[in-house]
Write an enzyme that holds these catalytic residues in place. Structure first.
Site, PDB file in Angstrom:
ATOM      1  N   GLU A  19      10.504 -50.026 -45.019  1.00 23.55           N
ATOM      2  CA  GLU A  19       9.814 -51.280 -44.710  1.00 23.55           C
ATOM      3  C   GLU A  19       8.668 -51.490 -45.688  1.00 23.55           C
ATOM      4  O   GLU A  19       7.938 -50.559 -46.002  1.00 23.55           O
ATOM      5  CB  GLU A  19       9.254 -51.182 -43.282  1.00 23.55           C
ATOM      6  CG  GLU A  19       8.443 -52.373 -42.856  1.00 23.55           C
ATOM      7  CD  GLU A  19       7.688 -52.130 -41.549  1.00 23.55           C
ATOM      8  OE1 GLU A  19       8.301 -52.207 -40.476  1.00 23.55           O
ATOM      9  OE2 GLU A  19       6.467 -51.873 -41.609  1.00 23.55           O
ATOM     10  N   TYR A 180       9.960 -48.544 -28.331  1.00 26.72           N
ATOM     11  CA  TYR A 180       8.781 -47.676 -28.359  1.00 26.72           C
ATOM     12  C   TYR A 180       9.040 -46.360 -27.623  1.00 26.72           C
ATOM     13  O   TYR A 180       8.940 -46.307 -26.396  1.00 26.72           O
ATOM     14  CB  TYR A 180       7.593 -48.422 -27.721  1.00 26.72           C
ATOM     15  CG  TYR A 180       7.306 -49.710 -28.454  1.00 26.72           C
ATOM     16  CD1 TYR A 180       6.342 -49.759 -29.449  1.00 26.72           C
ATOM     17  CD2 TYR A 180       8.046 -50.873 -28.195  1.00 26.72           C
ATOM     18  CE1 TYR A 180       6.099 -50.932 -30.157  1.00 26.72           C
ATOM     19  CE2 TYR A 180       7.816 -52.050 -28.893  1.00 26.72           C
ATOM     20  CZ  TYR A 180       6.840 -52.068 -29.873  1.00 26.72           C
ATOM     21  OH  TYR A 180       6.627 -53.214 -30.580  1.00 26.72           O
ATOM     22  N   HIS A 184       5.315 -49.119 -25.232  1.00 24.69           N
ATOM     23  CA  HIS A 184       4.445 -50.104 -25.879  1.00 24.69           C
ATOM     24  C   HIS A 184       3.049 -50.006 -25.256  1.00 24.69           C
ATOM     25  O   HIS A 184       2.910 -49.753 -24.065  1.00 24.69           O
ATOM     26  CB  HIS A 184       5.030 -51.512 -25.688  1.00 24.69           C
ATOM     27  CG  HIS A 184       4.222 -52.575 -26.353  1.00 24.69           C
ATOM     28  ND1 HIS A 184       3.450 -53.474 -25.653  1.00 24.69           N
ATOM     29  CD2 HIS A 184       4.041 -52.867 -27.657  1.00 24.69           C
ATOM     30  CE1 HIS A 184       2.842 -54.289 -26.508  1.00 24.69           C
ATOM     31  NE2 HIS A 184       3.184 -53.935 -27.735  1.00 24.69           N
ATOM     32  N   GLN A 211       9.220 -47.674 -33.056  1.00 23.67           N
ATOM     33  CA  GLN A 211       7.853 -47.429 -33.520  1.00 23.67           C
ATOM     34  C   GLN A 211       7.816 -46.019 -34.124  1.00 23.67           C
ATOM     35  O   GLN A 211       8.645 -45.169 -33.776  1.00 23.67           O
ATOM     36  CB  GLN A 211       6.909 -47.509 -32.302  1.00 23.67           C
ATOM     37  CG  GLN A 211       5.453 -47.329 -32.611  1.00 23.67           C
ATOM     38  CD  GLN A 211       4.968 -48.336 -33.634  1.00 23.67           C
ATOM     39  OE1 GLN A 211       5.158 -48.124 -34.842  1.00 23.67           O
ATOM     40  NE2 GLN A 211       4.371 -49.412 -33.176  1.00 23.67           N
ATOM     41  N   GLN A 247      -6.048 -41.271 -40.285  1.00 27.08           N
ATOM     42  CA  GLN A 247      -4.907 -41.722 -39.461  1.00 27.08           C
ATOM     43  C   GLN A 247      -4.734 -40.864 -38.205  1.00 27.08           C
ATOM     44  O   GLN A 247      -4.065 -41.280 -37.265  1.00 27.08           O
ATOM     45  CB  GLN A 247      -3.621 -41.726 -40.291  1.00 27.08           C
ATOM     46  CG  GLN A 247      -3.616 -42.852 -41.311  1.00 27.08           C
ATOM     47  CD  GLN A 247      -2.492 -42.771 -42.314  1.00 27.08           C
ATOM     48  OE1 GLN A 247      -1.802 -41.746 -42.398  1.00 27.08           O
ATOM     49  NE2 GLN A 247      -2.319 -43.823 -43.088  1.00 27.08           N
TER      50      GLN A 247
HETATM   51  P1  FAD Z   1       7.972 -57.605 -26.625  1.00 23.83           P
HETATM   52  O1  FAD Z   1       9.326 -57.054 -26.627  1.00 23.83           O
HETATM   53  O2  FAD Z   1       7.796 -59.048 -26.356  1.00 23.83           O
HETATM   54  O3  FAD Z   1       7.094 -56.751 -25.606  1.00 23.83           O
HETATM   55  C1  FAD Z   1       5.678 -56.872 -25.579  1.00 23.83           C
HETATM   56  C2  FAD Z   1       5.140 -56.272 -24.292  1.00 23.83           C
HETATM   57  O4  FAD Z   1       5.502 -57.111 -23.189  1.00 23.83           O
HETATM   58  C3  FAD Z   1       5.706 -54.894 -23.945  1.00 23.83           C
HETATM   59  O5  FAD Z   1       4.680 -54.173 -23.290  1.00 23.83           O
HETATM   60  C4  FAD Z   1       6.850 -55.196 -22.988  1.00 23.83           C
HETATM   61  O6  FAD Z   1       7.091 -54.115 -22.105  1.00 23.83           O
HETATM   62  C5  FAD Z   1       6.313 -56.403 -22.255  1.00 23.83           C
HETATM   63  N1  FAD Z   1       7.327 -57.370 -21.827  1.00 23.83           N
HETATM   64  C6  FAD Z   1       8.444 -57.743 -22.494  1.00 23.83           C
HETATM   65  N2  FAD Z   1       9.077 -58.709 -21.801  1.00 23.83           N
HETATM   66  C7  FAD Z   1       8.337 -58.975 -20.715  1.00 23.83           C
HETATM   67  C8  FAD Z   1       8.454 -59.878 -19.623  1.00 23.83           C
HETATM   68  N3  FAD Z   1       9.488 -60.716 -19.525  1.00 23.83           N
HETATM   69  N4  FAD Z   1       7.487 -59.873 -18.663  1.00 23.83           N
HETATM   70  C9  FAD Z   1       6.420 -59.021 -18.733  1.00 23.83           C
HETATM   71  N5  FAD Z   1       6.274 -58.132 -19.748  1.00 23.83           N
HETATM   72  C10 FAD Z   1       7.210 -58.116 -20.716  1.00 23.83           C
HETATM   73  N6  FAD Z   1       4.087 -56.907 -35.815  1.00 23.83           N
HETATM   74  C11 FAD Z   1       3.862 -57.912 -36.688  1.00 23.83           C
HETATM   75  O7  FAD Z   1       2.926 -58.689 -36.502  1.00 23.83           O
HETATM   76  N7  FAD Z   1       4.667 -58.089 -37.788  1.00 23.83           N
HETATM   77  C12 FAD Z   1       5.726 -57.275 -38.057  1.00 23.83           C
HETATM   78  O8  FAD Z   1       6.422 -57.470 -39.052  1.00 23.83           O
HETATM   79  C13 FAD Z   1       5.984 -56.204 -37.146  1.00 23.83           C
HETATM   80  N8  FAD Z   1       7.046 -55.384 -37.322  1.00 23.83           N
HETATM   81  C14 FAD Z   1       7.300 -54.393 -36.409  1.00 23.83           C
HETATM   82  C15 FAD Z   1       8.426 -53.578 -36.590  1.00 23.83           C
HETATM   83  C16 FAD Z   1       8.698 -52.552 -35.680  1.00 23.83           C
HETATM   84  C17 FAD Z   1       9.907 -51.689 -35.886  1.00 23.83           C
HETATM   85  C18 FAD Z   1       7.832 -52.330 -34.574  1.00 23.83           C
HETATM   86  C19 FAD Z   1       8.106 -51.207 -33.606  1.00 23.83           C
HETATM   87  C20 FAD Z   1       6.724 -53.139 -34.385  1.00 23.83           C
HETATM   88  C21 FAD Z   1       6.450 -54.181 -35.286  1.00 23.83           C
HETATM   89  N9  FAD Z   1       5.359 -55.035 -35.123  1.00 23.83           N
HETATM   90  C22 FAD Z   1       5.118 -56.041 -36.002  1.00 23.83           C
HETATM   91  C23 FAD Z   1       4.421 -54.834 -34.015  1.00 23.83           C
HETATM   92  C24 FAD Z   1       4.803 -55.672 -32.782  1.00 23.83           C
HETATM   93  O9  FAD Z   1       4.633 -57.028 -33.055  1.00 23.83           O
HETATM   94  C25 FAD Z   1       3.880 -55.249 -31.638  1.00 23.83           C
HETATM   95  O10 FAD Z   1       4.141 -53.942 -31.238  1.00 23.83           O
HETATM   96  C26 FAD Z   1       3.830 -56.203 -30.457  1.00 23.83           C
HETATM   97  O11 FAD Z   1       2.670 -55.878 -29.687  1.00 23.83           O
HETATM   98  C27 FAD Z   1       5.025 -56.123 -29.517  1.00 23.83           C
HETATM   99  O12 FAD Z   1       6.152 -56.645 -30.091  1.00 23.83           O
HETATM  100  P2  FAD Z   1       7.574 -56.536 -29.334  1.00 23.83           P
HETATM  101  O13 FAD Z   1       8.524 -57.349 -30.102  1.00 23.83           O
HETATM  102  O14 FAD Z   1       7.894 -55.134 -29.060  1.00 23.83           O
HETATM  103  O15 FAD Z   1       7.185 -57.311 -27.969  1.00 23.83           O
END
Ligand code: FAD
Length: 318
Positions: A19, A180, A184, A211, A247
């Site tokens: 990445e 995660y 998360h 993650q 870190q």
């Molecule tokens: P979601 O899947 O939406 O989940 C977020 C939180 O909400 C979790 O705690 C989940 O349990 C909870 N949740 C999900 N659905 C619901 C629901 N219906 N009701 C209540 N709670 C719910 N960030 C960036 O800004 N840019 C990037 O390019 C980027 N790349 C990433 C790549 C990887 C591989 C990873 C692991 C993370 C990356 N991130 C990036 C970070 C990511 O945006 C954050 O971790 C963010 O806080 C959560 O994203 P998610 O898509 O996992 O969220």
């Protein structure tokens, strides 16, 4: 080619991917090329490019008051992804987030990718704006990554936001989502987080990227729990070699992950950054060997803009 096709064609051989993050505004694309080129000889199957939303900064004005400004410090995800695809002929996976996007802006971003022949994307929510306690979607944007997945799945069926379109052509995106192993940061517990991950998969995600983690047993337990929950898609481990002593506290604080005692001790012994980078490389090599033994489909490395350490790992492993 799609990420899932690479995995299917590899017939069990672990693939190498990494990445990149766009450079800070003002730098040019050469910094990206300088990160990629040392890694090309290890035949990366695809390269992810992160997306960075706007940030809020405060500038002191002449009258001493603070002015609130919104800036995007790392724009260029789509341009960089396209540049890599066409310069090196490597497949790319741009990331797309909910934060800062209305549904229509999301649709338009997806159309740009479609026109560029990019058919892999990683869909994530994105983090809160600095200073905000909770993630706030745009008024017409998505609150969770699952909503983004649903929008792309609809587009893959030719269902655009505008209902009365003549002959809409479906997109063909292969969809990655994040997972995660240590839950998360906002999630009350791992089981709840897994249920939401399962929902993203049921909505149509094709694969999961994790993650970073430093203790492989966390990944193994996560895969087991996912399989028991009924998640059958590939789960790609994300690895980051430690590269700075600081870190040891910033990574756990930012990503809510643990760093094993043994690694902490190794890093604490180091007297300069070069030694820390080497300790990080050696740990990641051990992790990689064990993960390959376990049969992971892909080893995905977080470069954070520097590839000398990833090159050393790839040299040992691929
Ligand atoms: P979601 O899947 O939406 O989940 C977020 C939180 O909400 C979790 O705690 C989940 O349990 C909870 N949740 C999900 N659905 C619901 C629901 N219906 N009701 C209540 N709670 C719910 N960030 C960036 O800004 N840019 C990037 O390019 C980027 N790349 C990433 C790549 C990887 C591989 C990873 C692991 C993370 C990356 N991130 C990036 C970070 C990511 O945006 C954050 O971790 C963010 O806080 C959560 O994203 P998610 O898509 O996992 O969220």
């Amino acid at each position: 080619m799609k990420v899932t096709e690479y995995i299917a064609k590899s017939k069990g051989k672990t693939l190498f991917t990494f990445e990149l993050l766009p450079p800070l505004k003002g730098e040019n694309i050469n910094s990206i090329y300088q990160t990629i080129e040392p890694l090309i000889e290890f035949n990366p199957s695809f390269v992810d490019v992160t997306y960075h939303r706007e940030e809020v900064i405060f500038k002191e004005r002449e009258d001493g008051l603070l002015e609130r400004r919104t800036v995007r410090k790392r724009p260029g995800t789509v341009g960089i992804a396209a540049a890599i695809k066409f310069k090196y002929g490597i497949d790319v996976v741009p990331h797309l987030i909910c934060g800062g996007f209305s549904q229509e802006e999301t649709e338009n971003a997806l159309i740009d990718l479609q026109f560029l022949g990019i058919d892999n994307i990683l869909l994530i929510r994105g983090d809160n704006l600095r200073g905000e306690k909770q993630f706030k979607p745009e008024p017409d944007g998505h609150r969770y990554a699952i909503d983004l997945v649903k929008q792309v799945i609809k587009l893959n069926k030719g269902i655009f936001l505008e209902e009365d379109m003549l002959n809409p052509v479906p997109t063909n995106f292969c969809i990655g989502v994040s997972g995660y192993p240590e839950k998360h940061i906002e999630s009350p517990n791992l089981a709840t987080d897994l249920q939401y991950l399962k929902a993203k998969v049921d909505a149509g995600a094709d694969y999961i990227v994790t993650q970073m983690f430093f203790d492989n047993s966390k990944y193994f337990d996560f895969v087991k729990a996912c399989r028991e929950t009924g998640i059958t898609i590939p789960i790609i481990p994300g690895l980051k070699p430690i590269s700075l002593k600081s870190q040891l506290s910033t990574l756990p604080r930012t990503f809510s992950i643990d760093i094993p005692d043994e690694l902490v001790k190794e890093v604490e012994k180091c007297t300069d950054t070069q030694q820390v980078r080497q300790a990080g490389v050696e740990w990641a090599i051990q992790q990689s060997r064990e993960l390959i033994e376990f049969g992971v489909p892909v080893l995905h490395f977080y470069t954070m803009g520097k590839s000398d350490n990833i090159r050393k790992i790839a040299h040992e492993i691929f």
